[in-house]
Design a protein around this motif. Structure first.
Motif, PDB file in Angstrom:
ATOM      1  N   LYS A   1       0.823  -1.216   0.000  1.00 41.75           N
ATOM      2  CA  LYS A   1       0.000   0.000   0.000  1.00 41.75           C
ATOM      3  C   LYS A   1       0.861   1.271   0.000  1.00 41.75           C
ATOM      4  CE  LYS A   1      -4.263  -1.582   0.308  1.00 41.75           C
ATOM      5  NZ  LYS A   1      -4.313  -2.892   0.971  1.00 41.75           N
ATOM      6  N   CYS A   2       2.038   1.112   0.595  1.00 40.19           N
ATOM      7  CA  CYS A   2       2.985   2.226   0.748  1.00 40.19           C
ATOM      8  C   CYS A   2       3.247   2.922  -0.591  1.00 40.19           C
ATOM      9  CB  CYS A   2       4.264   1.601   1.294  1.00 40.19           C
ATOM     10  SG  CYS A   2       5.735   2.563   1.206  1.00 40.19           S
ATOM     11  N   ASP A   3       3.219   4.272  -0.613  1.00 40.85           N
ATOM     12  CA  ASP A   3       3.420   4.912  -1.915  1.00 40.85           C
ATOM     13  C   ASP A   3       4.897   4.873  -2.353  1.00 40.85           C
ATOM     14  OD1 ASP A   3       4.773   7.209  -1.125  1.00 40.85           O
ATOM     15  OD2 ASP A   3       2.947   8.411  -1.001  1.00 40.85           O
ATOM     16  N   ASP A   4       5.119   5.103  -3.650  1.00 38.11           N
ATOM     17  CA  ASP A   4       6.439   4.845  -4.223  1.00 38.11           C
ATOM     18  C   ASP A   4       7.557   5.643  -3.547  1.00 38.11           C
ATOM     19  OD1 ASP A   4       5.123   3.143  -5.877  1.00 38.11           O
ATOM     20  OD2 ASP A   4       5.496   4.246  -7.741  1.00 38.11           O
ATOM     21  N   ASP A   5       7.305   6.937  -3.343  1.00 35.46           N
ATOM     22  CA  ASP A   5       8.327   7.774  -2.715  1.00 35.46           C
ATOM     23  C   ASP A   5       8.718   7.236  -1.351  1.00 35.46           C
ATOM     24  OD1 ASP A   5       8.298   9.385  -4.848  1.00 35.46           O
ATOM     25  OD2 ASP A   5       7.238  11.061  -3.911  1.00 35.46           O
ATOM     26  N   GLU A   6       7.695   6.856  -0.600  1.00 38.20           N
ATOM     27  CA  GLU A   6       7.939   6.356   0.745  1.00 38.20           C
ATOM     28  C   GLU A   6       8.743   5.044   0.699  1.00 38.20           C
ATOM     29  OE1 GLU A   6       7.632   7.382   3.703  1.00 38.20           O
ATOM     30  OE2 GLU A   6       7.825   5.508   4.854  1.00 38.20           O
ATOM     31  N   PHE A   7       8.386   4.161  -0.221  1.00 37.69           N
ATOM     32  CA  PHE A   7       9.117   2.899  -0.332  1.00 37.69           C
ATOM     33  C   PHE A   7      10.582   3.143  -0.713  1.00 37.69           C
ATOM     34  CE2 PHE A   7      10.497  -1.084  -2.349  1.00 37.69           C
ATOM     35  CZ  PHE A   7      10.184  -1.976  -1.344  1.00 37.69           C
ATOM     36  N   ILE A   8      10.784   4.074  -1.654  1.00 33.66           N
ATOM     37  CA  ILE A   8      12.161   4.402  -2.070  1.00 33.66           C
ATOM     38  C   ILE A   8      12.957   4.951  -0.893  1.00 33.66           C
ATOM     39  CG2 ILE A   8      13.497   6.030  -3.491  1.00 33.66           C
ATOM     40  CD1 ILE A   8      11.262   5.579  -5.655  1.00 33.66           C
ATOM     41  N   ARG A   9      12.313   5.807  -0.086  1.00 36.61           N
ATOM     42  CA  ARG A   9      12.995   6.349   1.099  1.00 36.61           C
ATOM     43  C   ARG A   9      13.342   5.251   2.089  1.00 36.61           C
ATOM     44  NH1 ARG A   9       9.752  10.872   0.503  1.00 36.61           N
ATOM     45  NH2 ARG A   9       8.107   9.943   1.785  1.00 36.61           N
ATOM     46  N   ARG A  10      12.391   4.339   2.276  1.00 42.71           N
ATOM     47  CA  ARG A  10      12.649   3.236   3.205  1.00 42.71           C
ATOM     48  C   ARG A  10      13.817   2.370   2.712  1.00 42.71           C
ATOM     49  NH1 ARG A  10       8.213   0.915   6.515  1.00 42.71           N
ATOM     50  NH2 ARG A  10       6.859   2.668   7.074  1.00 42.71           N
ATOM     51  N   MET A  11      13.860   2.101   1.421  1.00 47.62           N
ATOM     52  CA  MET A  11      14.956   1.305   0.866  1.00 47.62           C
ATOM     53  C   MET A  11      16.265   2.077   0.966  1.00 47.62           C
ATOM     54  SD  MET A  11      13.530  -1.473   0.396  1.00 47.62           S
ATOM     55  CE  MET A  11      15.127  -2.230   0.076  1.00 47.62           C
ATOM     56  N   GLU A  12      16.190   3.380   0.785  1.00 46.01           N
ATOM     57  CA  GLU A  12      17.379   4.232   0.903  1.00 46.01           C
ATOM     58  C   GLU A  12      17.972   4.089   2.312  1.00 46.01           C
ATOM     59  OE1 GLU A  12      17.628   7.065  -1.642  1.00 46.01           O
ATOM     60  OE2 GLU A  12      19.509   7.861  -0.838  1.00 46.01           O
ATOM     61  N   ARG A  13      17.089   4.043   3.325  1.00 42.78           N
ATOM     62  CA  ARG A  13      17.573   3.861   4.697  1.00 42.78           C
ATOM     63  C   ARG A  13      18.239   2.502   4.868  1.00 42.78           C
ATOM     64  NH1 ARG A  13      12.985   7.090   6.220  1.00 42.78           N
ATOM     65  NH2 ARG A  13      11.652   5.275   6.562  1.00 42.78           N
ATOM     66  N   ARG A  14      17.833   1.551   4.052  1.00 44.89           N
ATOM     67  CA  ARG A  14      18.473   0.224   4.073  1.00 44.89           C
ATOM     68  C   ARG A  14      19.655   0.170   3.104  1.00 44.89           C
ATOM     69  NH1 ARG A  14      15.664  -4.078   6.334  1.00 44.89           N
ATOM     70  NH2 ARG A  14      13.615  -3.554   7.172  1.00 44.89           N
ATOM     71  N   ARG A  15      20.041   1.325   2.578  1.00 41.23           N
ATOM     72  CA  ARG A  15      21.179   1.447   1.657  1.00 41.23           C
ATOM     73  C   ARG A  15      20.980   0.689   0.341  1.00 41.23           C
ATOM     74  NH1 ARG A  15      25.620  -0.735   4.815  1.00 41.23           N
ATOM     75  NH2 ARG A  15      26.996  -0.082   3.139  1.00 41.23           N
ATOM     76  N   ILE A  16      19.728   0.721  -0.133  1.00 35.58           N
ATOM     77  CA  ILE A  16      19.421   0.168  -1.451  1.00 35.58           C
ATOM     78  C   ILE A  16      18.874   1.313  -2.298  1.00 35.58           C
ATOM     79  CG2 ILE A  16      18.036  -1.508  -2.764  1.00 35.58           C
ATOM     80  CD1 ILE A  16      19.838  -2.888  -0.755  1.00 35.58           C
ATOM     81  N   LYS A  17      19.473   1.533  -3.467  1.00 34.32           N
ATOM     82  CA  LYS A  17      18.978   2.581  -4.349  1.00 34.32           C
ATOM     83  C   LYS A  17      18.098   1.933  -5.412  1.00 34.32           C
ATOM     84  CE  LYS A  17      20.491   6.746  -6.694  1.00 34.32           C
ATOM     85  NZ  LYS A  17      21.632   7.514  -7.193  1.00 34.32           N
ATOM     86  N   ILE A  18      16.893   2.419  -5.507  1.00 34.37           N
ATOM     87  CA  ILE A  18      15.933   1.795  -6.410  1.00 34.37           C
ATOM     88  C   ILE A  18      15.060   2.904  -6.982  1.00 34.37           C
ATOM     89  CG2 ILE A  18      14.119   1.378  -4.674  1.00 34.37           C
ATOM     90  CD1 ILE A  18      13.856  -1.443  -5.818  1.00 34.37           C
ATOM     91  N   SER A  19      14.530   2.688  -8.187  1.00 32.24           N
ATOM     92  CA  SER A  19      13.629   3.703  -8.730  1.00 32.24           C
ATOM     93  C   SER A  19      12.286   3.072  -9.076  1.00 32.24           C
ATOM     94  CB  SER A  19      14.245   4.370  -9.964  1.00 32.24           C
ATOM     95  OG  SER A  19      14.492   3.411 -10.951  1.00 32.24           O
ATOM     96  N   ALA A  20      11.253   3.890  -9.060  1.00 32.80           N
ATOM     97  CA  ALA A  20       9.902   3.411  -9.349  1.00 32.80           C
ATOM     98  C   ALA A  20       9.556   3.758 -10.791  1.00 32.80           C
ATOM     99  CB  ALA A  20       8.904   4.055  -8.410  1.00 32.80           C
ATOM    100  N   LEU A  21       8.734   2.917 -11.396  1.00 40.50           N
ATOM    101  CA  LEU A  21       8.256   3.187 -12.748  1.00 40.50           C
ATOM    102  C   LEU A  21       7.594   4.564 -12.829  1.00 40.50           C
ATOM    103  CD1 LEU A  21       7.903   2.002 -15.547  1.00 40.50           C
ATOM    104  CD2 LEU A  21       5.891   0.770 -14.753  1.00 40.50           C
ATOM    105  N   SER A  22       6.903   4.942 -11.753  1.00 39.23           N
ATOM    106  CA  SER A  22       6.182   6.219 -11.758  1.00 39.23           C
ATOM    107  C   SER A  22       7.114   7.423 -11.932  1.00 39.23           C
ATOM    108  CB  SER A  22       5.362   6.365 -10.478  1.00 39.23           C
ATOM    109  OG  SER A  22       6.173   6.130  -9.354  1.00 39.23           O
ATOM    110  N   GLU A  23       8.377   7.270 -11.543  1.00 40.11           N
ATOM    111  CA  GLU A  23       9.329   8.382 -11.721  1.00 40.11           C
ATOM    112  C   GLU A  23       9.580   8.689 -13.189  1.00 40.11           C
ATOM    113  OE1 GLU A  23      13.043   8.096  -9.424  1.00 40.11           O
ATOM    114  OE2 GLU A  23      12.075   6.419  -8.398  1.00 40.11           O
ATOM    115  N   PHE A  24       9.313   7.725 -14.049  1.00 39.01           N
ATOM    116  CA  PHE A  24       9.594   7.908 -15.468  1.00 39.01           C
ATOM    117  C   PHE A  24       8.368   8.357 -16.248  1.00 39.01           C
ATOM    118  CE2 PHE A  24      12.678   5.010 -13.714  1.00 39.01           C
ATOM    119  CZ  PHE A  24      13.864   5.545 -14.167  1.00 39.01           C
ATOM    120  N   CYS A  25       7.274   8.621 -15.496  1.00 41.06           N
ATOM    121  CA  CYS A  25       6.043   9.049 -16.145  1.00 41.06           C
ATOM    122  C   CYS A  25       5.944  10.561 -16.119  1.00 41.06           C
ATOM    123  CB  CYS A  25       4.831   8.468 -15.422  1.00 41.06           C
ATOM    124  SG  CYS A  25       4.794   6.685 -15.507  1.00 41.06           S
ATOM    125  N   HIS A  26       5.605  11.129 -17.251  1.00 39.79           N
ATOM    126  CA  HIS A  26       5.397  12.565 -17.307  1.00 39.79           C
ATOM    127  C   HIS A  26       3.958  12.888 -16.903  1.00 39.79           C
ATOM    128  CE1 HIS A  26       6.143  16.644 -18.655  1.00 39.79           C
ATOM    129  NE2 HIS A  26       4.977  16.606 -19.258  1.00 39.79           N
TER     130      HIS A  26
END
Lengths: 471, 471
Positions: B407-432
């Motif tokens: 349920k967690c939104d993409d930005d939040e999930f990316i931030r959580r992964m960042e805290r775990r030292r994993i860099k990841i991007s969401a498909l939504s970031e590539f949408c205009h």
């Protein structure tokens, strides 16, 4: 491995389709005689079809004489003694040019190339090998958009030692040739600015501005540099100039004019000067002249240089030094670009500079070019056309101006020299406003010539001028 | 060697001026402690002043403690224990970034880099050495604006073998990265055209078009490729698309849609398709798919590819294949440009292809990436989040889409992964157009990761998803 699509084969069976594809490639010369075809098994696997299909296609081609097989070795393309003609002709088209001009001329005074014999091949080879050993990780890491830290650091030190410039590496942007940097500058400073280029000048610069959709005007370049009143009159925002050594006139802008130019730039926020310092390493006589950049206290000068003259025109590395005020804007607007120069070349060039090879190379080349110039000048001076020839601006850079006291117009003289297999250009070719009174002046670019070529070339020039003057 | 200008020294004597220049450089850190100063004789010669002047300046600096001398060795800069601070800080700024991100992350699923261990360093080193021996003249000759004949020839053969394309070398233009070629295309096709880029898509492409002052619009990219009705509606002239493997969705445009696209282009003279085939070498499963270029009979497709994925992103070599109808226009409009890739790299790459090293490298890497992908997929499949994870488009290219039933939104999930030292991007970031319903889809780009990194990274993802789902 060979790849063919089976997406759109119509009513053909798979093996007939494959047979047609191969036959087509053999006839068009894409598969040349003697070429080994893939093994049936690997070809089948690669194309996602059965081994039997490939076998059937091969058998058909053998039956028709396009392919032959050698036991335990495989299948090979037969020599059809024709085909591929059309394709060959076009390929030869793009091949012809370089060889052509080389054979055509005894000497080419228009070339900016450097003599291959003088490039430090063995040092460069060693450096590449060392860098490939020592920096495997660094070479594979994407460089910042401005270039690797190592190369920008080395250039910063070099600029200090050679040009007395104080430049922070973060101000330096590495480009794949100055052409690439001009395009970046248009994107950085904006297309609403009007760019002023020198007239006479290096015509390619205006072409690049125009091709990048920037407004571009020609500014009169006189005996003491670019005409500042013309900059004002034509409402120029960005003045592109080469104060250290102008091409093609060879004029060195005097210090007073340099300060006037800085004064012009400081009068408005949207004014900048692009200082093109393309061959300053080769000032052959006299004291070093300070760059505009080093006397600029108002952050208006974008300094630009290249390794084309100092190392090789085929190296494709150049750099610009942004004033600090533009560094932030650069990163905001253009940092999404990837630095276009391969990291391996950047690391190698950094070592070349750091270990003193670049300085040694420049010193050696300066001595060499001085000899070359002296030889070329003496060949003219000691000839019977001496009293009809004026040589000027021979102290800097790798060319000078030869003014001939002849009546023949420039185009006609160039054609006559062409018939004698000498390629030469006239100062008037570099003028946009043809009212310039630079007739009978020729640009003698000697960096690509051997002494033997110079001797022969001068002899041809002397003969032609003697004929014209009925000496 | 150190160079200072004596052009504007005011009322100072020569030696005082030199003393001030040196002192200034010592204080600002440009001349660092321990640096050897030039010998008095060579420095004097270089500056065009007398030895006595240099001697006087050195003596003054020694007297004030800036310089010390060692008998028979020379003059050296003393350690001032301060200075150069400001400059150092800025230098460190540009140094920081790469090291920073490397230490920061366990794994970076957003990187397009390739693993340095897989680059054929020893072969490349040997080829460079051989080329530097064998082609000294060729390396120093300026290449045609489209690139060296040798490399264009090799690429033409490679395209035939790998992609079934029939391309004349004269149609191939070599660029310093695809970014450089996009800019050339805008200059070739014109800024009055409207360029359509994929949405979602690689955002850098639209930035480049805009920075080059071309009109650029976002075109909906759906489950079967680019939306042709949207091309019509938005009045696009030039469609930029990746039919072989779209980034980031991984969608492969089906053959029927490809023909529709060619149909769209053929309807008007000013329509073109730019086919970006950036990672087609790494289709991991299934039959080869024909390029748009190879099924185009109307000369509407500009094919583009790069060695970034297949060799190294730091190599900065790409190429485009112009339809024959555009080749003449290219030479008319843009032949004044110099090819921005160093000739040495061009010759070496040509040999790399000709001698079969490139094919071997691709095959080896394809096997490697297949293993990597299988490992990554199996790590997810065998974890307790398996039933909440959907993997799609894993058969082509070097990334796939991981959809998580959270349920967690993409930005939040990316931030959580960042805290775990994993860099990841969401498909939504590539949408205009953010109305796209691609939430909870993540782009798993694995080309730069080791198996160990993949194992650790999946473990972190599993823990985070488990926490979110309270497993």
């Amino acid at each position: 491995m060979l790849t063919y699509s089976f997406a759109n084969i119509g009513s053909d069976s798979l093996y007939i389709h494959l047979y047609k594809c191969l036959k087509n490639d053999i006839l068009s010369g894409v598969l040349s005689p003697g070429t080994k075809l893939p093994s049936k098994r690997s070809f089948a696997k690669n194309l996602g079809i059965s081994v039997i299909t490939v076998e059937s296609a091969y058998e058909q081609l053998i039956a028709e004489g396009y392919v032959y097989s050698i036991a335990k070795k495989g299948f090979f393309i037969a020599d059809m003694q024709e085909g591929s003609k059309v394709s060959q002709i076009l390929i030869e088209d793009i091949r012809k040019k370089p060889e052509d001009s080389e054979e055509k001329y005894i000497a080419d005074f228009t070339s900016n190339a450097t003599l291959s014999a003088h490039f430090p091949f063995s040092i460069w080879s060693k450096l590449l090998r060392d860098v490939l050993n020592d920096f495997q990780k660094g070479i594979m890491d994407n460089a910042p958009s401005g270039g690797t830290v190592e190369l920008r650091d080395s250039i910063s030190k070099h600029l200090h030692a050679f040009r007395g410039m104080h430049v922070n590496p973060s101000q330096i942007i590495i480009g794949a040739g100055t052409e690439n940097l001009y395009s970046q500058l248009v994107q950085l400073l904006g297309r609403d600015k009007c760019y002023g280029v020198e007239d006479p000048g290096y015509m390619k610069i205006s072409k690049i501005y125009k091709s990048n959709a920037a407004k571009c005007k020609f500014i009169h370049f006189g005996e003491d540099g670019i005409d500042i009143s013309d900059l004002e009159r034509q409402k120029i925002n960005v003045a592109h100039t080469s104060p250290s050594h102008h091409f093609p006139t060879g004029v060195v802008t005097p210090i007073s004019k340099r300060y006037e130019l800085l004064g012009w730039a400081s009068k408005s926020d949207d004014r900048y000067i692009i200082e093109d310092d393309y061959d300053s390493e080769f000032r052959l006589v006299g004291k070093p002249i300070p760059t505009l950049q080093s006397i600029d206290t108002t952050e208006k000068v974008i300094y630009m240089n290249t390794f084309s003259k100092s190392l090789s025109s085929t190296m494709r590395i150049s750099y610009m030094v942004l004033p600090k005020s533009l560094v932030t804007l650069y990163y905001e607007k253009l940092a999404f670009y990837t630095c276009p120069v391969t990291t391996l070349t950047q690391y190698s060039l950094a070592r070349f500079i750091d270990r003193g090879y670049f300085e040694k190379h420049i010193n050696r080349m300066r001595t060499f070019y001085r000899k070359q110039r002296d030889f070329l000048v003496s060949q003219i001076r000691n000839s019977k056309i001496n009293e009809f020839a004026t040589i000027s601006e021979e102290d800097a850079g790798l060319h000078f101006i030869l003014k001939l006291n002849i009546k023949c117009d420039d185009d006609e003289f160039i054609r006559r020299m062409e018939r004698r297999r000498i390629k030469i250009s006239a100062l008037s070719e570099f003028c946009h406003n043809m009212e310039e009174k630079s007739e009978h002046c020729f640009v003698m670019n000697y960096s690509s010539l051997t002494l033997e070529q110079i001797r022969e070339a001068v002899s041809e020039i002397v003969q032609e001028v003697s004929t014209l003057l009925k000496l």
